[in-house]
Design a protein around this motif. Structure first.
Motif, PDB file in Angstrom:
ATOM      1  N   VAL A  22      -3.060  -5.698 -17.658  1.00 28.20           N
ATOM      2  CA  VAL A  22      -1.891  -6.567 -17.514  1.00 28.20           C
ATOM      3  C   VAL A  22      -0.800  -5.878 -16.707  1.00 28.20           C
ATOM      4  CG1 VAL A  22       0.000  -7.679 -18.771  1.00 28.20           C
ATOM      5  CG2 VAL A  22      -2.350  -7.902 -19.599  1.00 28.20           C
ATOM      6  N   VAL A  23      -0.503  -4.626 -17.053  1.00 29.17           N
ATOM      7  CA  VAL A  23       0.562  -3.895 -16.359  1.00 29.17           C
ATOM      8  C   VAL A  23       0.219  -3.694 -14.883  1.00 29.17           C
ATOM      9  CG1 VAL A  23       1.669  -1.629 -16.178  1.00 29.17           C
ATOM     10  CG2 VAL A  23       1.493  -2.762 -18.392  1.00 29.17           C
ATOM     11  N   LEU A  24      -1.020  -3.329 -14.595  1.00 28.29           N
ATOM     12  CA  LEU A  24      -1.415  -3.104 -13.206  1.00 28.29           C
ATOM     13  C   LEU A  24      -1.349  -4.383 -12.387  1.00 28.29           C
ATOM     14  CD1 LEU A  24      -4.379  -0.565 -13.144  1.00 28.29           C
ATOM     15  CD2 LEU A  24      -2.126  -0.345 -12.107  1.00 28.29           C
ATOM     16  N   MET A  25      -1.812  -5.488 -12.942  1.00 30.13           N
ATOM     17  CA  MET A  25      -1.790  -6.744 -12.205  1.00 30.13           C
ATOM     18  C   MET A  25      -0.363  -7.208 -11.950  1.00 30.13           C
ATOM     19  SD  MET A  25      -5.055  -8.747 -13.898  1.00 30.13           S
ATOM     20  CE  MET A  25      -5.046 -10.078 -12.708  1.00 30.13           C
ATOM     21  N   LEU A  26       0.509  -7.064 -12.934  1.00 28.44           N
ATOM     22  CA  LEU A  26       1.911  -7.432 -12.747  1.00 28.44           C
ATOM     23  C   LEU A  26       2.571  -6.550 -11.696  1.00 28.44           C
ATOM     24  CD1 LEU A  26       3.047  -8.041 -16.447  1.00 28.44           C
ATOM     25  CD2 LEU A  26       2.695  -9.774 -14.670  1.00 28.44           C
ATOM     26  N   ASP A  27       2.253  -5.263 -11.747  1.00 29.03           N
ATOM     27  CA  ASP A  27       2.854  -4.335 -10.798  1.00 29.03           C
ATOM     28  C   ASP A  27       2.375  -4.609  -9.373  1.00 29.03           C
ATOM     29  OD1 ASP A  27       4.688  -2.106 -10.630  1.00 29.03           O
ATOM     30  OD2 ASP A  27       2.971  -0.904  -9.976  1.00 29.03           O
ATOM     31  N   ARG A  28       1.098  -4.911  -9.223  1.00 25.87           N
ATOM     32  CA  ARG A  28       0.574  -5.224  -7.895  1.00 25.87           C
ATOM     33  C   ARG A  28       1.217  -6.486  -7.332  1.00 25.87           C
ATOM     34  NH1 ARG A  28      -5.707  -4.161  -9.735  1.00 25.87           N
ATOM     35  NH2 ARG A  28      -5.634  -1.877  -9.662  1.00 25.87           N
ATOM     36  N   MET A  29       1.373  -7.506  -8.169  1.00 24.34           N
ATOM     37  CA  MET A  29       2.018  -8.736  -7.709  1.00 24.34           C
ATOM     38  C   MET A  29       3.482  -8.487  -7.367  1.00 24.34           C
ATOM     39  SD  MET A  29       0.322 -11.798 -10.001  1.00 24.34           S
ATOM     40  CE  MET A  29       0.595 -11.056 -11.601  1.00 24.34           C
ATOM     41  N   ARG A  30       4.145  -7.624  -8.146  1.00 25.41           N
ATOM     42  CA  ARG A  30       5.547  -7.277  -7.846  1.00 25.41           C
ATOM     43  C   ARG A  30       5.669  -6.628  -6.476  1.00 25.41           C
ATOM     44  NH1 ARG A  30       8.496  -2.751  -8.281  1.00 25.41           N
ATOM     45  NH2 ARG A  30       6.740  -1.621  -9.230  1.00 25.41           N
ATOM     46  N   GLN A  31       4.634  -5.887  -6.083  1.00 22.01           N
ATOM     47  CA  GLN A  31       4.624  -5.220  -4.784  1.00 22.01           C
ATOM     48  C   GLN A  31       4.113  -6.116  -3.664  1.00 22.01           C
ATOM     49  OE1 GLN A  31       2.278  -1.647  -5.289  1.00 22.01           O
ATOM     50  NE2 GLN A  31       3.470  -0.985  -7.054  1.00 22.01           N
ATOM     51  N   GLY A  32       3.813  -7.376  -3.991  1.00 24.37           N
ATOM     52  CA  GLY A  32       3.330  -8.299  -2.974  1.00 24.37           C
ATOM     53  C   GLY A  32       1.863  -8.127  -2.638  1.00 24.37           C
ATOM     54  N   ARG A  33       1.099  -7.461  -3.526  1.00 23.74           N
ATOM     55  CA  ARG A  33      -0.330  -7.246  -3.296  1.00 23.74           C
ATOM     56  C   ARG A  33      -1.145  -8.158  -4.203  1.00 23.74           C
ATOM     57  NH1 ARG A  33      -2.496  -2.176  -4.580  1.00 23.74           N
ATOM     58  NH2 ARG A  33      -0.828  -1.683  -6.055  1.00 23.74           N
ATOM     59  N   SER A  34      -2.415  -8.283  -3.870  1.00 28.73           N
ATOM     60  CA  SER A  34      -3.317  -9.038  -4.739  1.00 28.73           C
ATOM     61  C   SER A  34      -3.431  -8.328  -6.080  1.00 28.73           C
ATOM     62  CB  SER A  34      -4.699  -9.140  -4.089  1.00 28.73           C
ATOM     63  OG  SER A  34      -5.669  -9.567  -5.040  1.00 28.73           O
ATOM     64  N   PRO A  35      -3.433  -9.095  -7.194  1.00 28.71           N
ATOM     65  CA  PRO A  35      -3.589  -8.453  -8.507  1.00 28.71           C
ATOM     66  C   PRO A  35      -4.948  -7.779  -8.662  1.00 28.71           C
ATOM     67  CG  PRO A  35      -3.711 -10.839  -8.701  1.00 28.71           C
ATOM     68  CD  PRO A  35      -3.255 -10.545  -7.309  1.00 28.71           C
ATOM     69  N   SER A  54      -6.405  -6.030  -6.110  1.00 32.89           N
ATOM     70  CA  SER A  54      -6.551  -4.968  -5.116  1.00 32.89           C
ATOM     71  C   SER A  54      -6.802  -3.639  -5.810  1.00 32.89           C
ATOM     72  CB  SER A  54      -5.297  -4.882  -4.235  1.00 32.89           C
ATOM     73  OG  SER A  54      -4.150  -4.601  -5.019  1.00 32.89           O
ATOM     74  N   ALA A  55      -7.433  -2.728  -5.078  1.00 34.57           N
ATOM     75  CA  ALA A  55      -7.819  -1.441  -5.660  1.00 34.57           C
ATOM     76  C   ALA A  55      -6.710  -0.409  -5.482  1.00 34.57           C
ATOM     77  CB  ALA A  55      -9.101  -0.945  -5.002  1.00 34.57           C
ATOM     78  N   ASP A  56      -6.544   0.433  -6.482  1.00 39.01           N
ATOM     79  CA  ASP A  56      -5.629   1.571  -6.362  1.00 39.01           C
ATOM     80  C   ASP A  56      -6.029   2.616  -7.389  1.00 39.01           C
ATOM     81  OD1 ASP A  56      -4.540   0.783  -8.872  1.00 39.01           O
ATOM     82  OD2 ASP A  56      -3.056  -0.487  -7.894  1.00 39.01           O
ATOM     83  N   ARG A  57      -5.226   3.663  -7.487  1.00 40.00           N
ATOM     84  CA  ARG A  57      -5.511   4.747  -8.433  1.00 40.00           C
ATOM     85  C   ARG A  57      -4.405   4.844  -9.478  1.00 40.00           C
ATOM     86  NH1 ARG A  57      -8.767   8.513  -8.396  1.00 40.00           N
ATOM     87  NH2 ARG A  57      -7.195  10.018  -9.088  1.00 40.00           N
ATOM     88  N   ASN A  58      -4.030   3.716 -10.023  1.00 38.10           N
ATOM     89  CA  ASN A  58      -2.923   3.693 -10.977  1.00 38.10           C
ATOM     90  C   ASN A  58      -3.349   3.305 -12.390  1.00 38.10           C
ATOM     91  OD1 ASN A  58      -0.994   4.447  -9.036  1.00 38.10           O
ATOM     92  ND2 ASN A  58      -0.862   2.324  -8.298  1.00 38.10           N
TER      93      ASN A  58
END
Length: 370
Positions: free
Chosen positions: A263-276, A278-282
């Protein structure tokens, strides 16, 4: 439950563990011919090409075990049909990298099979919303499909460090078994224990030990998707059973860490204007790995943290803490983790300062999920 039935389930539990150990190991032999090998690249930091056939071995171990012990009733047949569908889609995804739309569609089909043929859906959620007799009505199937897809993908996204996801599922199944026992549902408790035994068999090959320096096999998308569906299945069996009711506020606490991480990662990605998606190392396990924690330490400590959170929620319900407060506490936990992880550098530094004997932030990441 009679003594004879208890002994029979005990034998099945042992058989499930042995089948898990043997069939997961055997599944590795077909990895290369089927093209089900995960090669190190990009964010995949495991040292060597590794089979992603753990889900196949797990599925076979459970199916053979229930057939051999004559416990294959209609509901289990529905579970293995829907779970088998997800397993096949997962294998194709591991082999050909399917689009997220195809995966979500097939996960929705599996949920519809569960709803229509097993009669399992999230209908009783009065405790969650704090309104007695609350019912979603015609929206109940849609909500059930939503939570099924959501939890499957939360667990799929958490599969990124040796032993981590299997440890989380073991914690959830153990807690589910305890809740079922407390509610007097001995058969469901036994089923949870049998599933946990098979997962433990897989975990042996997926963990790092002094004699096993790296994971020998991964779950793959097939395995993580199948286990995610199993967690949804047991959660609904527990909470939507009028004969042995368990409040619906508890299951989210039994698998809290992967869910709040997702939940936190998807919200953070959307806040950054990215797809929920999308891949990252967070992810949570990424932060711990970068802070110098070992994959084995992460898997075991996070498993016990999940057990602790689940037990605290169960104790709160036992002592009549208002259900609404238990739900609010869950969202508070998500908010606290969001604030903690918002600044990645600070979060890693804080975790590193808590790690006694840390020498470096060595990354020992495995897995292939965002």
């Amino acid at each position: 439950m009679s003594l004879g039935l208890l002994q029979s389930y005990g034998l099945q539990l042992v058989a499930s563990l042995i089948l898990g150990l043997v069939l997961v190991r055997a599944s590795m032999l077909c990895a290369a011919p089927l093209g089900l090998v995960d090669h190190p690249a990009g964010r995949k930091d495991h040292a060597k090409p590794t089979p992603v056939t753990g889900g196949l071995g797990l599925f076979a171990a459970l199916l053979i075990g229930f057939l051999a012990f004559g416990r294959f009733d209609l509901q289990l047949a529905v579970f293995f049909v829907a779970g088998g569908l997800l397993l096949i889609v997962g294998v194709l995804d591991d082999r050909f990298d399917l689009s997220s739309r195809i995966r979500f569609f097939m996960q929705a089909i599996a949920a519809v099979i569960m709803i229509h043929f097993a009669g399992l859906q999230a209908n009783e959620i009065s405790d969650v919303v704090g309104i007695g007799g609350f019912n979603l009505g015609w929206m109940t199937p849609l909500f059930t499909v939503f939570i099924t897809i959501g939890l499957i993908n939360a667990l799929n996204m958490a599969d990124g460090s040796d032993g981590y996801l299997a440890g989380q599922v073991l914690a959830a199944l153990g807690l589910f078994a305890g809740l079922a026992l407390y509610a007097g549902n001995m058969a469901l408790a036994a089923q949870c224990a049998v599933f946990a035994a098979a997962v433990l068999g897989f975990w042996f090959w997926n963990m790092r030990f002094p004699w096993q320096k790296r994971a020998k096999v991964f779950l793959g998308d097939a395995g993580s998707t199948f286990l995610g569906f199993a967690v949804v299945w047991f959660a609904l069996q527990l909470t939507q059973n009028p004969q042995h009711p368990v409040t619906a506020v508890l299951p989210p606490w039994m698998i809290a860490l992967p869910v709040l991480d997702c939940v936190v990662l998807m919200l953070d990605r959307m806040r950054q204007g990215r797809s929920p998606f999308s891949a990252d190392r967070n992810h949570m396990h990424h932060l711990l790995l970068d802070a110098g924690y070992s994959p084995t330490g992460i898997a075991i400590s996070m498993m016990f943290l999940s057990i602790f959170l689940g037990c605290m929620a169960a104790i709160a319900v036992k002592y009549d803490v208002p259900r609404t407060w238990v739900v609010i506490a869950y969202f508070v936990l998500i908010g606290l983790y969001w604030m903690f992880s918002a600044n990645r550098q600070r979060a890693v530094a804080t975790l590193r300062s808590m790690h006694i004997g840390n020498k470096s932030g060595t990354n020992l990441l495995n897995g292939n999920n965002p």
